[in-house]
Structures are given as structure tokens and as C-alpha cells.
Scaffold this motif. Structure first.
Motif, PDB file in Angstrom:
ATOM      1  N   GLY A  66       0.828  -1.201   0.000  1.00  0.00           N
ATOM      2  CA  GLY A  66       0.000   0.000   0.000  1.00  0.00           C
ATOM      3  C   GLY A  66       0.857   1.243   0.000  1.00  0.00           C
ATOM      4  N   THR A  67       0.214   2.380   0.207  1.00  0.00           N
ATOM      5  CA  THR A  67       0.902   3.667   0.199  1.00  0.00           C
ATOM      6  C   THR A  67       1.144   4.132   1.627  1.00  0.00           C
ATOM      7  OG1 THR A  67      -0.104   4.233  -1.906  1.00  0.00           O
ATOM      8  CG2 THR A  67       0.776   6.053  -0.606  1.00  0.00           C
ATOM      9  N   TYR A  68       2.391   4.545   1.885  1.00  0.00           N
ATOM     10  CA  TYR A  68       2.799   5.078   3.172  1.00  0.00           C
ATOM     11  C   TYR A  68       3.122   6.554   2.966  1.00  0.00           C
ATOM     12  CZ  TYR A  68       3.195   0.222   4.639  1.00  0.00           C
ATOM     13  OH  TYR A  68       2.920  -1.082   4.943  1.00  0.00           O
ATOM     14  N   THR A  69       2.586   7.411   3.816  1.00  0.00           N
ATOM     15  CA  THR A  69       2.737   8.857   3.662  1.00  0.00           C
ATOM     16  C   THR A  69       3.523   9.434   4.836  1.00  0.00           C
ATOM     17  OG1 THR A  69       0.607   8.914   2.523  1.00  0.00           O
ATOM     18  CG2 THR A  69       1.463  11.017   3.308  1.00  0.00           C
ATOM     19  N   LEU A  70       4.475  10.325   4.503  1.00  0.00           N
ATOM     20  CA  LEU A  70       5.296  10.980   5.520  1.00  0.00           C
ATOM     21  C   LEU A  70       4.413  11.837   6.425  1.00  0.00           C
ATOM     22  CD1 LEU A  70       8.155  11.665   6.574  1.00  0.00           C
ATOM     23  CD2 LEU A  70       8.211  13.522   4.897  1.00  0.00           C
ATOM     24  N   GLN A  71       4.635  11.739   7.721  1.00  0.00           N
ATOM     25  CA  GLN A  71       3.824  12.441   8.711  1.00  0.00           C
ATOM     26  C   GLN A  71       4.652  13.453   9.507  1.00  0.00           C
ATOM     27  OE1 GLN A  71       0.358  11.674   9.109  1.00  0.00           O
ATOM     28  NE2 GLN A  71       0.879  10.668   7.176  1.00  0.00           N
ATOM     29  N   ASN A  72       4.038  14.551   9.869  1.00  0.00           N
ATOM     30  CA  ASN A  72       4.580  15.514  10.838  1.00  0.00           C
ATOM     31  C   ASN A  72       6.002  15.988  10.551  1.00  0.00           C
ATOM     32  OD1 ASN A  72       2.155  15.148  12.272  1.00  0.00           O
ATOM     33  ND2 ASN A  72       3.023  13.388  13.323  1.00  0.00           N
ATOM     34  N   VAL A  73       6.282  16.364   9.319  1.00  0.00           N
ATOM     35  CA  VAL A  73       7.604  16.874   8.975  1.00  0.00           C
ATOM     36  C   VAL A  73       7.430  18.216   8.271  1.00  0.00           C
ATOM     37  CG1 VAL A  73       9.662  16.489   7.560  1.00  0.00           C
ATOM     38  CG2 VAL A  73       8.632  14.579   8.782  1.00  0.00           C
ATOM     39  N   GLU A  74       8.171  19.213   8.744  1.00  0.00           N
ATOM     40  CA  GLU A  74       8.172  20.521   8.089  1.00  0.00           C
ATOM     41  C   GLU A  74       8.925  20.381   6.771  1.00  0.00           C
ATOM     42  OE1 GLU A  74       7.334  23.757   9.389  1.00  0.00           O
ATOM     43  OE2 GLU A  74       6.270  22.848  11.066  1.00  0.00           O
ATOM     44  N   ARG A  75       8.300  20.852   5.684  1.00  0.00           N
ATOM     45  CA  ARG A  75       8.935  20.716   4.374  1.00  0.00           C
ATOM     46  C   ARG A  75       8.848  22.023   3.612  1.00  0.00           C
ATOM     47  NH1 ARG A  75       6.375  15.752   1.593  1.00  0.00           N
ATOM     48  NH2 ARG A  75       5.034  17.441   1.029  1.00  0.00           N
ATOM     49  N   ASP A  76       9.819  22.212   2.738  1.00  0.00           N
ATOM     50  CA  ASP A  76       9.836  23.412   1.898  1.00  0.00           C
ATOM     51  C   ASP A  76       9.168  23.171   0.559  1.00  0.00           C
ATOM     52  OD1 ASP A  76      11.239  24.751   3.867  1.00  0.00           O
ATOM     53  OD2 ASP A  76      13.187  24.173   3.035  1.00  0.00           O
ATOM     54  N   VAL A  77       8.697  21.965   0.325  1.00  0.00           N
ATOM     55  CA  VAL A  77       8.071  21.636  -0.962  1.00  0.00           C
ATOM     56  C   VAL A  77       6.632  21.200  -0.726  1.00  0.00           C
ATOM     57  CG1 VAL A  77      10.226  21.022  -2.103  1.00  0.00           C
ATOM     58  CG2 VAL A  77       8.965  19.278  -0.863  1.00  0.00           C
ATOM     59  N   PRO A  78       5.754  21.458  -1.683  1.00  0.00           N
ATOM     60  CA  PRO A  78       4.345  21.086  -1.516  1.00  0.00           C
ATOM     61  C   PRO A  78       4.099  19.601  -1.778  1.00  0.00           C
ATOM     62  CG  PRO A  78       4.682  22.105  -3.647  1.00  0.00           C
ATOM     63  CD  PRO A  78       6.000  22.175  -2.931  1.00  0.00           C
ATOM     64  N   GLY A  79       2.951  19.144  -1.375  1.00  0.00           N
ATOM     65  CA  GLY A  79       2.524  17.777  -1.668  1.00  0.00           C
ATOM     66  C   GLY A  79       3.008  16.763  -0.652  1.00  0.00           C
ATOM     67  N   ASP A  80       2.454  15.571  -0.788  1.00  0.00           N
ATOM     68  CA  ASP A  80       2.798  14.485   0.132  1.00  0.00           C
ATOM     69  C   ASP A  80       3.980  13.674  -0.394  1.00  0.00           C
ATOM     70  OD1 ASP A  80       0.784  15.041   1.952  1.00  0.00           O
ATOM     71  OD2 ASP A  80      -0.676  13.792   0.910  1.00  0.00           O
ATOM     72  N   PHE A  81       4.861  13.313   0.508  1.00  0.00           N
ATOM     73  CA  PHE A  81       5.957  12.398   0.202  1.00  0.00           C
ATOM     74  C   PHE A  81       5.396  11.007   0.482  1.00  0.00           C
ATOM     75  CE2 PHE A  81      10.773  11.636   1.153  1.00  0.00           C
ATOM     76  CZ  PHE A  81      10.745  10.442   0.451  1.00  0.00           C
ATOM     77  N   THR A  82       5.309  10.181  -0.555  1.00  0.00           N
ATOM     78  CA  THR A  82       4.723   8.854  -0.389  1.00  0.00           C
ATOM     79  C   THR A  82       5.675   7.762  -0.868  1.00  0.00           C
ATOM     80  OG1 THR A  82       3.652   8.925  -2.556  1.00  0.00           O
ATOM     81  CG2 THR A  82       2.355   9.695  -0.670  1.00  0.00           C
ATOM     82  N   ILE A  83       5.529   6.616  -0.239  1.00  0.00           N
ATOM     83  CA  ILE A  83       6.221   5.404  -0.662  1.00  0.00           C
ATOM     84  C   ILE A  83       5.136   4.356  -0.858  1.00  0.00           C
ATOM     85  CG2 ILE A  83       7.808   3.565   0.006  1.00  0.00           C
ATOM     86  CD1 ILE A  83       9.239   5.638   1.795  1.00  0.00           C
ATOM     87  N   THR A  84       5.119   3.755  -2.040  1.00  0.00           N
ATOM     88  CA  THR A  84       4.136   2.712  -2.322  1.00  0.00           C
ATOM     89  C   THR A  84       4.857   1.376  -2.417  1.00  0.00           C
ATOM     90  OG1 THR A  84       2.759   4.293  -3.521  1.00  0.00           O
ATOM     91  CG2 THR A  84       2.290   1.970  -3.868  1.00  0.00           C
ATOM     92  N   ILE A  85       4.396   0.428  -1.608  1.00  0.00           N
ATOM     93  CA  ILE A  85       4.975  -0.904  -1.528  1.00  0.00           C
ATOM     94  C   ILE A  85       4.038  -1.868  -2.257  1.00  0.00           C
ATOM     95  CG2 ILE A  85       5.612  -2.780   0.045  1.00  0.00           C
ATOM     96  CD1 ILE A  85       7.467  -0.388   0.344  1.00  0.00           C
ATOM     97  N   TYR A  86       4.606  -2.661  -3.174  1.00  0.00           N
ATOM     98  CA  TYR A  86       3.820  -3.634  -3.935  1.00  0.00           C
ATOM     99  C   TYR A  86       4.156  -5.054  -3.476  1.00  0.00           C
ATOM    100  CZ  TYR A  86       3.058   0.390  -6.952  1.00  0.00           C
ATOM    101  OH  TYR A  86       2.717   1.628  -7.427  1.00  0.00           O
TER     102      TYR A  86
END
Length: 165
Positions: A66-86
Motif C-alpha cells: 500500500g501507500t505510506y505517507t510521511l507524517q509531521n515533517v516541516e517541508r519546503d516543498v508542496p505535496g505528500d511524500f509517499t512510498i508505495t509498496i507492492y
């Protein structure tokens, strides 16, 4: 009873007609009965088999696809950082929508550590490590190559958010 353990000693003293005396001693020893030996062997065998099953298995943590989404991190770029595991042993990582770069490769799991290795063919060949904690991913900075747009700190958490699209 069949598990009785005993040692018995008998002494017979006898005097014959001529006045000669002799002494006969015999010992009857029964330490274990055959049934008890079989029971003990079975109990030891079953115990060893159970210990081998409990401690001998590969203590490999499982990772839900499934998709894992980065949580609670201050970022300078928009959007979600995701990792998808198959399920087929591959993954994709997507740091930000402002880049066309999508990291792809294979993952492996050893005990509770996931190694994401990007393919060298069209990508960088970077390897990043995560610990599986309660079904989520926790970034391990040591020995990881880290990411370009969103560098992660040790312990940055990716939470499972959805099934594989």
C-alpha cells in the motif's frame, strides 16, 4: 504403577546340616519401566520441536502493501511524500509533485528492517532503510543515502494510508 522407580536388595542367610554357613545376596533393580522411557522420549521430542518452531523461524516482520505517507515533517516543498509498496517486491517513492522524479526499485526485509534499493538503470541506485514499527515505516538515517527534495531525519515516520492503487 508403570512409572515406579525402585531398588530392592534381598539377603538370604542359610546354615546347612554340616554347620557351614553361606550367604547369598541378590539385588533387584528396576529404575525405569519401558513405558516411562517412551513417555519421556516423546515429551523431550515434542518440546524440542516446539522450541524449534518458536525460535527457529525467521523473525521477519511483515509489511502490508500500500501507500505510506510521511507524517509531521516541516517541508519546503508542496505535496505528500509517499512510498508505495507492492506485493511483487517492488516500490515507488514520490517526494513532491514539483519534480518529475519517481524513485523505483526493489525492497527487501530482514527482521524488522526494510531496505529500499532504487534501480540503477534509470535512477540513482540509492538505498534507504526503514524500521517497521507497528505496521508503519520509521526512517533509519544511518547508512541511508537519504532523499534529494525532502531530506529525512532519523525516525521520520511514514504511516500506511491506503491500499495499492
Amino acid at each position: 504403577m508403570f512409572w515406579t522407580i525402585y531398588v530392592e536388595q534381598n539377603v538370604i542367610e542359610h546354615t546347612n546340616e554340616i554347620g557351614g554357613q553361606y550367604r547369598v545376596t541378590y539385588t533387584k533393580t528396576k529404575i525405569w519401566s519401558k513405558v516411562m522411557k517412551k513417555i519421556i522420549i516423546w515429551m523431550i521430542s515434542i518440546t524440542l520441536i516446539l522450541l524449534a518452531l518458536i525460535y527457529g523461524r525467521n523473525n521477519k516482520a511483515s509489511l502490508k502493501s500500500g501507500t505510506y505517507t510521511l507524517q509531521n515533517v516541516e517541508r519546503d516543498v508542496p505535496g505528500d511524500f509517499t512510498i508505495t509498496i507492492y506485493d511483487d517486491g517492488t516500490f515507488q517513492c514520490y517526494e513532491t509533485p514539483i519534480s518529475s522524479y519517481i524513485g523505483m526499485g526493489r525492497y527487501s526485509i530482514e527482521k524488522d528492517v526494510v531496505a529500499l534499493k532504487e534501480d540503477e538503470a534509470g535512477c540513482t541506485g540509492d538505498i534507504n532503510y526503514y524500521q517497521i514499527v507497528d505496521g508503519n515505516l520509521s526512517f533509519i538515517r544511518d547508512n541511508s543515502d537519504n532523499y534529494r527534495f525532502v531530506p529525512l531525519e532519523d525516525g521520520s515516520s511514514f504511516v500506511w494510508t491506503s491500499d495499492v492503487p
